[in-house]
Design an enzyme around this catalytic site. Structure first.
Site, mmCIF file in Angstrom:
data_model
loop_
_atom_site.group_PDB
_atom_site.id
_atom_site.type_symbol
_atom_site.label_atom_id
_atom_site.label_comp_id
_atom_site.label_asym_id
_atom_site.label_seq_id
_atom_site.Cartn_x
_atom_site.Cartn_y
_atom_site.Cartn_z
ATOM 1 N N PHE A 1 -7.728 -17.010 -17.301
ATOM 2 C CA PHE A 1 -7.386 -15.813 -16.508
ATOM 3 C C PHE A 1 -8.157 -15.764 -15.202
ATOM 4 O O PHE A 1 -8.472 -14.702 -14.677
ATOM 5 C CB PHE A 1 -7.556 -14.532 -17.336
ATOM 6 C CG PHE A 1 -6.346 -14.280 -18.177
ATOM 7 C CD1 PHE A 1 -6.024 -15.119 -19.220
ATOM 8 C CD2 PHE A 1 -5.482 -13.241 -17.880
ATOM 9 C CE1 PHE A 1 -4.879 -14.935 -19.964
ATOM 10 C CE2 PHE A 1 -4.327 -13.037 -18.616
ATOM 11 C CZ PHE A 1 -4.031 -13.898 -19.666
ATOM 12 N N LYS B 1 21.046 -4.165 -31.231
ATOM 13 C CA LYS B 1 19.880 -5.027 -31.445
ATOM 14 C C LYS B 1 19.769 -5.428 -32.915
ATOM 15 O O LYS B 1 19.533 -6.595 -33.254
ATOM 16 C CB LYS B 1 18.630 -4.246 -31.017
ATOM 17 C CG LYS B 1 17.521 -5.131 -30.478
ATOM 18 C CD LYS B 1 16.278 -4.319 -30.200
ATOM 19 C CE LYS B 1 16.249 -3.714 -28.812
ATOM 20 N NZ LYS B 1 15.035 -2.891 -28.598
ATOM 21 N N GLY C 1 1.722 -9.256 -13.745
ATOM 22 C CA GLY C 1 2.848 -8.338 -13.881
ATOM 23 C C GLY C 1 3.175 -8.227 -15.349
ATOM 24 O O GLY C 1 2.337 -8.490 -16.209
ATOM 25 N N LYS D 1 -7.590 -2.354 -27.489
ATOM 26 C CA LYS D 1 -6.411 -2.926 -26.840
ATOM 27 C C LYS D 1 -6.429 -2.712 -25.319
ATOM 28 O O LYS D 1 -6.274 -3.655 -24.547
ATOM 29 C CB LYS D 1 -5.146 -2.318 -27.459
ATOM 30 C CG LYS D 1 -3.856 -2.766 -26.825
ATOM 31 C CD LYS D 1 -3.699 -4.283 -26.913
ATOM 32 C CE LYS D 1 -2.597 -4.783 -26.024
ATOM 33 N NZ LYS D 1 -1.315 -4.843 -26.649
ATOM 34 N N CYS E 1 2.917 -5.065 -19.761
ATOM 35 C CA CYS E 1 1.667 -4.623 -20.403
ATOM 36 C C CYS E 1 0.536 -4.370 -19.413
ATOM 37 O O CYS E 1 0.153 -3.228 -19.195
ATOM 38 C CB CYS E 1 1.241 -5.659 -21.437
ATOM 39 S SG CYS E 1 2.500 -5.937 -22.684
ATOM 40 N N GLY F 1 -3.454 -16.427 -7.398
ATOM 41 C CA GLY F 1 -2.038 -16.514 -7.035
ATOM 42 C C GLY F 1 -1.447 -15.150 -6.793
ATOM 43 O O GLY F 1 -2.114 -14.244 -6.287
ATOM 44 N N THR G 1 5.637 1.884 -25.253
ATOM 45 C CA THR G 1 4.998 2.997 -24.539
ATOM 46 C C THR G 1 5.051 2.674 -23.048
ATOM 47 O O THR G 1 4.042 2.323 -22.454
ATOM 48 C CB THR G 1 3.530 3.181 -24.976
ATOM 49 O OG1 THR G 1 2.872 1.898 -24.933
ATOM 50 C CG2 THR G 1 3.425 3.751 -26.364
HETATM 51 C C1 UGA Z 1 -0.861 -9.542 -22.151
HETATM 52 C C2 UGA Z 1 -2.151 -9.950 -22.874
HETATM 53 O O1 UGA Z 1 -2.545 -11.260 -22.455
HETATM 54 C C3 UGA Z 1 -1.932 -9.945 -24.393
HETATM 55 O O2 UGA Z 1 -3.147 -10.236 -25.048
HETATM 56 C C4 UGA Z 1 -1.439 -8.550 -24.806
HETATM 57 O O3 UGA Z 1 -1.173 -8.486 -26.191
HETATM 58 C C5 UGA Z 1 -0.153 -8.224 -24.054
HETATM 59 O O4 UGA Z 1 -0.417 -8.266 -22.633
HETATM 60 C C6 UGA Z 1 0.293 -6.853 -24.465
HETATM 61 O O5 UGA Z 1 -0.392 -5.881 -24.113
HETATM 62 O O6 UGA Z 1 1.250 -6.736 -25.234
HETATM 63 P P1 UGA Z 1 1.404 -10.845 -21.507
HETATM 64 O O7 UGA Z 1 1.777 -9.594 -20.783
HETATM 65 O O8 UGA Z 1 2.390 -11.523 -22.386
HETATM 66 O O9 UGA Z 1 0.121 -10.551 -22.431
HETATM 67 O O10 UGA Z 1 1.004 -11.874 -20.385
HETATM 68 P P2 UGA Z 1 -0.299 -12.664 -19.907
HETATM 69 O O11 UGA Z 1 -0.247 -14.044 -20.376
HETATM 70 O O12 UGA Z 1 -1.519 -11.859 -20.192
HETATM 71 O O13 UGA Z 1 -0.039 -12.675 -18.324
HETATM 72 C C7 UGA Z 1 -0.012 -11.443 -17.596
HETATM 73 C C8 UGA Z 1 0.178 -11.704 -16.116
HETATM 74 O O14 UGA Z 1 -1.013 -12.238 -15.551
HETATM 75 C C9 UGA Z 1 1.288 -12.695 -15.765
HETATM 76 O O15 UGA Z 1 2.037 -12.147 -14.701
HETATM 77 C C10 UGA Z 1 0.550 -13.951 -15.333
HETATM 78 O O16 UGA Z 1 1.268 -14.692 -14.404
HETATM 79 C C11 UGA Z 1 -0.708 -13.353 -14.717
HETATM 80 N N1 UGA Z 1 -1.890 -14.251 -14.714
HETATM 81 C C12 UGA Z 1 -2.432 -14.689 -15.884
HETATM 82 C C13 UGA Z 1 -2.461 -14.625 -13.512
HETATM 83 O O17 UGA Z 1 -2.004 -14.234 -12.431
HETATM 84 N N2 UGA Z 1 -3.583 -15.438 -13.517
HETATM 85 C C14 UGA Z 1 -4.133 -15.876 -14.665
HETATM 86 O O18 UGA Z 1 -5.135 -16.607 -14.600
HETATM 87 C C15 UGA Z 1 -3.529 -15.506 -15.877
#
Ligand code: UGA
Length: 474
Positions: A268, A50, A276, A223, A279, A272, A101
């Site tokens: 959010f 990496k 996933g 967080k 996080c 659907g 983690t």
């Molecule tokens: C998430 C948080 O949004 C970040 O703020 C945080 O920093 C990050 O986790 C982390 O803990 O590191 P991320 O996992 O990149 O970010 O993705 P998101 O954009 O939050 O989406 C998460 C999931 O929710 C995806 O599978 C997405 O498809 C789904 N989702 C999102 C929905 O099903 N409906 C929505 O309206 C929004």
């Protein structure tokens, strides 16, 4: 060893040299962005491969815009990479720890081995005043435990301070979220640590970014509380989708109508296949686990339901696909569009899309998976599925099409054109991302969870919806 200078009176370094330990998703982005913002940064990892890739200007994962920033940072001379912890300890005034983690094997707890080891490795080598800053998502109480640990192994004892600075970046928007975050949270145990952290984030603070200074435990909690809230919001609208299915109501219209209430908001709230990624799912589980350890499990018991609702989406999506495959998936050819947990990412950790593809395969379907970026990672996780290099190949001869990750390529596809490729014009829109009317007009059977099947009802509702600009977005 005790110091004679109280920590809060020690001088700070105005333009601190930084190390970023752990160059995965979070760490690589943080290292690059801090160098772009003008700091001297040393990226550190135990993974030589990496480090070699990053040093050569290649980001080892897909993140829009990060490659360019990495190359700019390397060219500036302010960013270097190493696997040598001695060098890191000598170099840094502020050390950011960004290791993962993940969910522990066979448990809902967070696996803290990487965090403990990174803190121990660096702390045991630090022999001058420095600040360790945790960025990883951790169980509440970790920072306080680690403070004792690092001060016991460091040659400078309690002169070595620890702070917590949670990270809120989203995959797909990592550069923007790091350089221009909504807010900064500084969990500190002394005013020196606060001032040193403020110096490390000066360019971002100078943009009037709100900052909240807290104790260590609150910073850790911010967080997991944020991710739990987001997960709850998604599962809430998906729970409403289940009610819609039982009543013939339309969850998309419901979400649109709710979103105009500014107290609720549209973000959010997109129904659907659910959430996933690396996080949200593991964070809510680890939070419940930790809360139970602390004797407050009841307070977050609802998160177990949030998780269950989310898991049901995957099963229900398979039910819909089976329904369109005349009730039996055995021997049917299914085009699985998408594998990543969300678009603009190649991350397949706990990806709803891949879970659905796997369930279909287990019921005897031939599943043709295509994801614009995540095929390689998906193949590594589930080698038994068929992976193809284009949407066209996935669609050829398909009995049912399943849209599982809403990449633009899939959203903008012409229903008439792709209709020529499939064996049957039947589609399950797992992400509520397609224009149902356009598909139905071209002779497709279109289904989505929580939306009525009766085309006339749908047409009527969609006319009504077109009149209003929906504030629904992610
Ligand atoms: C998430 C948080 O949004 C970040 O703020 C945080 O920093 C990050 O986790 C982390 O803990 O590191 P991320 O996992 O990149 O970010 O993705 P998101 O954009 O939050 O989406 C998460 C999931 O929710 C995806 O599978 C997405 O498809 C789904 N989702 C999102 C929905 O099903 N409906 C929505 O309206 C929004």
């Amino acid at each position: 060893m005790e110091t004679s200078i109280p920590a809060s009176e020690a001088p700070i370094t105005d333009h601190p040299k930084m190390t970023v330990i752990g160059t995965g998703y979070l760490g690589a982005t943080h290292a690059v962005c801090m160098a772009v913002l003008g700091f001297d940064v040393l990226g550190v990892d135990v993974d030589e491969k990496k480090i070699a890739l990053l040093a050569a200007g290649t980001v080892p994962f897909f993140e829009p815009g990060l490659d360019e920033q990495l190359r700019a940072a390397l060219a500036s001379g302010r960013l270097r990479f190493t696997t040598d912890f001695d060098e890191a300890a000598r170099f840094g005034d502020v050390h950011f720890i960004c290791v993962g983690t993940p969910q522990a094997e066979g448990s809902h707890a967070a696996d803290m081995r990487y965090v403990d080891s990174a803190f121990t490795e660096i702390a045991s080598r630090i022999d001058r005043k420095a600040l360790l800053v945790g960025k990883s998502t951790v169980p509440i109480g970790t920072a306080s435990r680690l403070t004792e640990l690092v001060q016991s192994v460091s040659p400078i004892g309690s002169e070595l301070e620890l702070a917590w600075n949670p990270e809120f970046l989203r995959e797909g928007f990592a550069v923007k979220d790091t350089m221009h975050p909504d807010r900064l949270v500084f969990g500190v145990a002394s005013s020196w640590a606060q001032r040193q952290l403020e110096a490390a984030f000066r360019p971002i603070l100078d943009e009037d970014t709100p900052s909240v200074v807290t104790d260590l435990a609150t910073a850790e909690l911010v967080k997991v509380a944020a991710n739990s809230f987001l997960a709850t919001k998604i599962s809430y609208i998906n729970a409403m989708a289940e009610v819609c299915e039982a009543t013939g109501a339309d969850v998309n219209l419901l979400a649109t109508a709710l979103s105009y209430d500014s107290r609720i908001g549209g973000r959010f709230l997109k129904p659907g296949l659910g959430f996933g990624g690396g996080c949200l799912p593991k964070d809510i589980r680890a939070f419940v686990y930790r809360a139970e350890e602390l004797g407050v499990g009841q307070a977050v018991g609802f998160l177990k339901e949030v998780d269950k609702i989310n898991q049901r989406r995957r099963v229900r999506t398979v039910d819909l696909i089976r329904e369109l495959a005349d009730g039996d998936l055995a021997g049917k050819k299914i085009a699985a569009l998408g594998a990543a947990f969300k678009p603009n990412s190649d991350d397949v950790r706990d990806a709803p899309a891949l879970d659905v593809a796997r369930f279909l395969y287990l019921e005897g379907a031939t599943v043709m998976v295509y994801d614009p970026e995540a095929n390689e990672n998906a193949h590594r996780a589930y080698p038994d599925l068929n992976y193809v290099d284009s949407m066209r190949e996935a669609l050829e001869g398909a009995d049912v099409v399943a849209l599982l990750t809403e990449w633009d390529e899939f959203r903008i596809a012409d229903p008439a054109e792709i209709g020529e490729l499939v064996a049957h014009r039947r589609i399950v829109d797992g992400r509520h991302a397609l224009d149902a009317d356009a598909y139905r007009a071209d002779g497709w059977v279109y289904r989505a969870l929580g939306r009525p099947t009766d085309p006339q009802t749908v047409a009527l509702h969609e006319d009504a919806r077109d009149d209003a600009e929906a504030p629904l977005h992610r």
